[in-house]
Structures are given as C-alpha cells and as structure tokens.
Design a protein around this motif. Sequence first.
Motif, PDB file in Angstrom:
ATOM      1  N   VAL A  69      72.787  53.483  70.292  1.00 31.40           N
ATOM      2  CA  VAL A  69      73.707  53.268  71.410  1.00 31.40           C
ATOM      3  C   VAL A  69      75.081  53.013  70.811  1.00 31.40           C
ATOM      4  O   VAL A  69      75.290  52.011  70.107  1.00 31.40           O
ATOM      5  N   LEU A  70      76.030  53.946  71.063  1.00 33.37           N
ATOM      6  CA  LEU A  70      77.394  53.825  70.555  1.00 33.37           C
ATOM      7  C   LEU A  70      78.243  53.093  71.588  1.00 33.37           C
ATOM      8  O   LEU A  70      78.233  53.442  72.781  1.00 33.37           O
ATOM      9  N   LEU A  71      78.975  52.075  71.117  1.00 33.47           N
ATOM     10  CA  LEU A  71      79.841  51.296  72.003  1.00 33.47           C
ATOM     11  C   LEU A  71      81.266  51.362  71.488  1.00 33.47           C
ATOM     12  O   LEU A  71      81.490  51.447  70.272  1.00 33.47           O
ATOM     13  N   PRO A  72      82.259  51.304  72.381  1.00 30.91           N
ATOM     14  CA  PRO A  72      83.658  51.345  71.926  1.00 30.91           C
ATOM     15  C   PRO A  72      84.045  50.065  71.194  1.00 30.91           C
ATOM     16  O   PRO A  72      83.364  49.031  71.286  1.00 30.91           O
ATOM     17  N   ARG A 116      77.604  48.459  62.582  1.00 29.16           N
ATOM     18  CA  ARG A 116      76.388  48.015  63.261  1.00 29.16           C
ATOM     19  C   ARG A 116      76.632  46.649  63.899  1.00 29.16           C
ATOM     20  O   ARG A 116      77.208  45.741  63.276  1.00 29.16           O
ATOM     21  N   ILE A 117      76.156  46.478  65.144  1.00 30.10           N
ATOM     22  CA  ILE A 117      76.367  45.229  65.874  1.00 30.10           C
ATOM     23  C   ILE A 117      75.185  44.300  65.608  1.00 30.10           C
ATOM     24  O   ILE A 117      74.034  44.620  65.941  1.00 30.10           O
ATOM     25  N   ALA A 164      69.764  43.411  74.201  1.00 35.72           N
ATOM     26  CA  ALA A 164      69.173  44.732  74.014  1.00 35.72           C
ATOM     27  C   ALA A 164      67.661  44.643  73.838  1.00 35.72           C
ATOM     28  O   ALA A 164      66.903  45.457  74.393  1.00 35.72           O
ATOM     29  N   ASP A 165      67.183  43.644  73.069  1.00 32.90           N
ATOM     30  CA  ASP A 165      65.737  43.493  72.881  1.00 32.90           C
ATOM     31  C   ASP A 165      65.054  43.164  74.198  1.00 32.90           C
ATOM     32  O   ASP A 165      63.972  43.683  74.507  1.00 32.90           O
ATOM     33  N   ALA A 190      66.488  50.408  69.758  1.00 28.98           N
ATOM     34  CA  ALA A 190      67.674  51.224  69.530  1.00 28.98           C
ATOM     35  C   ALA A 190      68.690  50.423  68.732  1.00 28.98           C
ATOM     36  O   ALA A 190      68.829  49.207  68.897  1.00 28.98           O
ATOM     37  N   ARG A 191      69.383  51.103  67.862  1.00 27.64           N
ATOM     38  CA  ARG A 191      70.412  50.472  67.040  1.00 27.64           C
ATOM     39  C   ARG A 191      71.729  50.474  67.819  1.00 27.64           C
ATOM     40  O   ARG A 191      72.134  51.501  68.379  1.00 27.64           O
TER      41      ARG A 191
END
Length: 859
Positions: A229-232, A186-187, A196-197, A208-209
């Motif tokens: 939201v998946l990030l590399p 988790r970021i 993001a907010d 969203a997480r």
Amino acid sequence: MLIIDVQAAADAALRTLPELSVKAALVLAAAGAMALVLRRASAAARHLVWAAAVLGVLALPLGQLFPVRFAVLPSFLAAAPAQRWQADATPSATLAAPLSERQSSAEAPAAPAQRTASPALEPPAPEALAPAAPSPTPAAASWTPAGGAGWARLLVAAWLIGAAVLVIRLLVGTATVWWLARTGERIDDETWTLAADRISRAFDAPSARLVRSRWTEMPMTWGVLRPVVLLPANADEWPAERREVVLRHELAHVARRDVATLAVAQLACAVYWFNPLSWVALGQLRAEAEKCCDDWVLRAGTRASTYADHLLEMVRIIGRARVPAALALPMAQRSTFEGRLLAILEPGVDRGVVRGRQALLTTAGLAALVLALGAMRPADAAPLAVRDASAIHGDASYGRTEASRETPEVRMEVDAERAAASGKETPIVDAGVLAKLPARASAALEAMANAGTSTGAAQEARGTAVTALLAAVRDADVAVRQNVVRALGSMQDPRSVQALINALRTDTDAQVRNTAAWALGQIEDRAAVPALLQAMAGDRAVEVRRTSAWALGQIEDPAAVDGLIRAMHDPDAEVRKTAVWALGQVQDRRAVPGLTESLRQGDVEVRRDAAWALGQIEAKEAVPALVAAMRDADKEVRGTAIWALGQIEAPEAVPGLSGALRDADAHVRQQAAWALGQIESESAVEPLSSLLQNDADVEVRTTAAWALGQIEKEAALPALSAGLRDRAPKVRAQSAWAIGQIEPDRAPEALGAALRDEDREVRRNAAWALSQIEDPSTTAALRGALRDGDPEVKQAALRALAGRGDEAAAAAIADMLRDPDPQVRAAAAAAMGGHGMNVNPRPQPRPQPRPRPRPRPAF
C-alpha cells in the motif's frame, strides 16, 4: 525455412483473428447485458460478471483444440490465408490459378490471373478474353506471393505491434510502481501498522507492507503475491478518521485480489486492443472494483457522508494519480469519481458480497457461453471463381479457348457457390436500362446483383459485367450504345475510361456523347480531362459542352482551368454558368481574373456563381470586385458576394459590409452581419451594435449578437446587455452567449437577471456565460439558479459554481447532491470533482449559399 514458418504463423493468425474477435465481442456484449440487468445489485456482482468475461475471452483460443466444432458462424470469418509462399520453382495450378481456370492435370497450369484498373483499357474483342498462355516460372520467382494480398500480412503485423506496445506500456507502468515501492520509506509507525493489522484481520486479507513515497499523490495498492500500500509523503498529517478509511479501502483491494484481476483484464486488452468492448470491460472492471471497496468501507461502519467528504477533499486537493496502465489501483481518480460518489450517497444500495450460489450461476453462465462459442467455427467459405460469360449465359465458347472451358467439376463448384449466396445486391442500373442492354451485358449485370455480399464473388461478377459492357460500347444501335455508356457511368469502374473517351470523341450521336461526358464525370478520372476539354470547346451540341464542363468540375483537375476560363465566353448561358461553377470546384487562383470579369459583366446567374466561385477560391485580389457586387441590383448576387467576403475574411471589406447592414433585404443584412463576424474587426462593433438594437428582423438581430461575440470586444457590452432584454428569446440567448465569449472582468447586471428569464435556453446560456466570467459577485445569482425548475439550467449553474472555488459555492454544490433529479446529482458530483465543465453552447449562424449545378443527360 524460417520465412516459411513465419508465414505459416501469419496465415494461422489470419484464420483465427476474425473468428476470435467476433466471439470476444459476443462474450463482452453478453457481460454488458448481464451487468445492465444487475444494475440494482451489488457492485461485487457486477465486478464478478466483468472478471469472468475477461477470463473467458482469454480462454477462447482454447476452443481451437476442440475435437468437434460446428460450422454455425458466418462464412466470411473463414478468411483464407492472404498470401502463400511457395518453396519450389513450380507453382501449383490448383492453388495459384482461379477456379474457372483450373484444368485437368494434363493441361499446362495457367498463370495467376491479375486484374488491373488501368483507365486506358480498350474494349477487348471477344478473342482477347481468352486466358493468357502460361509462362515459365523461374526459380528466382519462387518467393513471389501467389495471392497478391500483402495487406493481410500488414494487418497481422499491425495487430502484433499494437499488442506489443500495450504490453510494453504495461511493463513500464508496473516498473514505475515497483520503483516507487522500492525507493519509498517503509512505515513502521505503530499508529499505521496496528490499524493495518486490525483491518487485515477483519477483512481476512494477507499482510500488506505500508510504504510512504514522495513521488505519489494518491494512496494506491500494488502487488499480487506481496501486496504493497503506497501512501503519499504527507499521509501522517491526515486526521485519524481519514487514515482509517484509506486503509480500509486499500486493504479491501488486497483482500479481494483486485490487482490480479486487473492484470488479467489488461492482458485481454493487449490481445484484443482493436475491439472497443475490451476497453469498456477494463474501465467497468476498474470502476466496479472501486465501488466494491467503497462498500467494504461502509460495511465496516464508516458513515456514507463522512466517507464522501474525505474522498471529495482528496480529489480536490491531491488531484489525479499519475500511474497510467500500471498494475496499481489508486484510491480515487476523477474519471470514475462521479459515479462512485453517487453510489456512496445513494440510500438503499445493495452493498453485500456475492454469495456462493450467485457466483456459481454467474460464472457458469458465462463459462457455458465461452464453451459454446469455442465449439463453433465459421462455415466453409465459398470457393472464389473467375466468372465469365459462359458461367452466366451457359455459352461455353464465349471468351474462352477450347482448353479453358469449364469441366463438370468446376461447374458444380460454381453452382454450389451460387447456392451459398445469402443475399442480393441492389442492381447497378434500373430495370428499364437493363432491358435495353445486349443480352450478355444484361446477364452479367444480373449476375453481379446476385453475387451477394461475398467480396470475391462480387468483384468477379463486376469484372465480367464491365468486360461485357465494354464489348458492346460500339454497338450499331444508338439506344444500345447510350444505355451501355450509362451503365458504365453508374458502375464508376476506371477500366471503362478509355472506352468512354472514345465514345465522347467519335460517336455520331449527341446523346451518346452527352452520356459519355456524364459517365466520365461520375468516374472522376484525370485521364479524361483532355477529351472533356476538347468536347467542351468544340462539340456542336450545347448539352455535350455543358455536361463536359460539369464533368471537369467533378474531376477538379487544375489542368482544366484554362479551358474552363475560355468556356466562360461560350455562346450558351448554361455552358458559361456551369464553367463558372466548375472553376469554383477546382479552386485555382488562375481563374480569378476571368471570374472577376464574369462578376462584373455576366448575366444574373453567372454573376451569382462567379461570386460563389471567388469565395470558394478565397481570392483576396477579388475583394474590390466583390465589394462592388454588394451594390448589384439582384439580391442573390449581393448576398453571395457578401458570403464570399466572409470566406476571404478581408479587413478591407469591413466598410462595405457595414454599409450592407442597411440593405433593404433582410437576408442580405444577415449575410453581412455573419461576414463581419467572420472577419472579427473591431471597427464593426458599432454598426453591429446598432443592428442588434434596431433591426426589425429576428434572424438579423440574432446574427448580429453572434458576430459581436465573435469579435470579443467589451465595447459591445451595452448593446448585448440591451439584447438580453430583446423580445425574441433567440436574440436574448445569443446575447448571453456573446457576453460569455467576451469574458469581461465584471458581469453586466442584465446577465444575472437573465438567470430568471422565462426561456430556458436564455437561462442556460446566461449560466454558461457567468462560468466564463468568474465574477464572485454573481455567486448569489447562480445559487438562486440552482432552484430553477429546469434540470439543464441547474446543471449549467452547478458547473458555473464549480469554477468559483469559494466556500459558499462549494456548500451550494454539496446541497445539490441531494437533488431528486439523478442528472443534477451527477452534475453536482462532477462539479465537486472539478471536471465535466459545460460545453460552449455555441449557436453559429451559417448563411452560406452553395450553388450546385448538376446537369444530367436526359435519358
């Protein structure tokens, strides 16, 4: 009881699947038409159309619950259950028996009619046409299908298996993405979370997480109720500007609830997986969703060129997201990247959202279509009846016992069925033949033509016609017999084989026997081979022997080989020639010695056909004889022998074929060049190079260049470079292609110069060849080709530059994104995305002689 319930469910599926499939196709086709009309509108408008359409097709089954439904759809959609399983020991005559055999309750129930296609069926006598006596049905047989069409249950099973496979595939993909989110980190970095907010508030999107995963290469959004939201793993290394555009794009998906829409679309694909339009709808829905999110990013203030640069870089470096069939939305995929890039850079594109009134009108229109289709049902299918001669001629006594004559009720049903027929089929025989047939047979054939397109009606009428013709095959009149046999051959029904065999063996008239041999060749049933061999060997009429040989070639049964070999010594030249052709059709190696002998000793036509047959068989043992035949006095024999050697691809034939390159006939030289290209022997490079540079015929030089490209040896480069300066554009284009086939380390100078050729095919092939060679020194020439006046040449040059990988090539491709031609811009986008490489422009000379003797009886 469980088996009965399962069968009832299968019957219900059979009744509804065809209807729902057609309705779904109509809804999706209407959505496609609306999307086409809205091609100048925003992507959000088109996405709404496709989303409403997939919801509509899933709602179509609810139409079965409407209290009133109108019979307006085609009747063939009202498929009755293909199988009925009876739970008691007494079959119902009303259900099991064909319509023409239904009787009053006082009559014993007739056994279900069972039609076979035995090739040994004798022409029945009139009394043999009466229905069989009923037989008792034991309790042990109560589970026997009464309709005998098990294929329908297999179709239902195939549909269920396909749907299950897709659902499982979807679940596996979803579980994979869930695992990525669960195992990822988790970021919590404020740089990410604050951005993001801020974007979520601006987009009015739920929170969203953010999760970092080393298992994904492309940013993606997943989850409906709890979006992620998946990030590399290397996302922290991105510049701030890229982080911003990635978050804007992914959170736009969250705000639009695109994952939920995708779930509905994939469920529709699982239900209607056999319908190509459902997959088109899914693809369009994904593509338009990505364009919508691109519009959100651009509306938020990101410059189009900046956003396009970031996407290009991500697609080029990161590659393709590997999450097939999951409820996840990767930020970029190469399959849709080209269209997105053009839409991003296109000035004046509507990037707005769908307003309330527009959304209401769009959804209302599609909802109205879905409701209207739901209220429709297929027209009642016409009842199937076993037609007999009484239904066609009004003769109630023909082919029936007294107990099985039609009742008035049955006759009314038959008349109603005929009235329901919507069209007529083309008669199986022409009017002249029809007029010469017996009355019963001609009426039956007319009924078959009038049976329309209903499968059941057409089959019943066909059965009646065959029965009537078989009854007339022994008519006393020769003209009648000949026309009956001809009609049976035209119908190609295997039930007539034995009757035709009898006619071939026993009929006293040669023309009838000839027609019977032709008819057996039309039907192509192996049961006729012994009779045809007998007729070919012993019939006193030459035309019967010739047509019998032709029929054996049609059937292509190896059992006929020995007889056909003997027929090559028939006194008649036409019989010998047809036997040789038939052996080429059968392609059995036992025929090689006899064909080789005919190649040496036969007349011209027999020698030519023998060479063709040896090429069909591809017999290597025939190579010496074929090489010798290249010196035949007849040019057609020489050309066909060369073709056969090319088919066999025998390296030992290369010296002889090289000598044939000096033949006086241009067609023979071309055949020889083609054959050498087939064999692909390096020893042929020198003679082919000489042919390319010196032959006077354009087609010969073109084929020589093709053959050198097939051989793929650098020793041919000097000749091919000279071919690039040939006076004929065809030769220059073929030479450019051949150099691309060879793929030398460095491109000949003449190939770069060919990019400026006056002929566009030459320039296009030259660009393709340079893409194969990948010589960095040619980048400047390819950049010059980007200024070509022909769009196809520019596209070929773009695709050639795409494989270079250097900065100069990338800059040249990027410049072409502003080309006035939309197809060139699309090619530039494809080149930047790393796909859409040019197809090999493979011109293939195929000089192949195909002798096809088709003896036909003179009617």
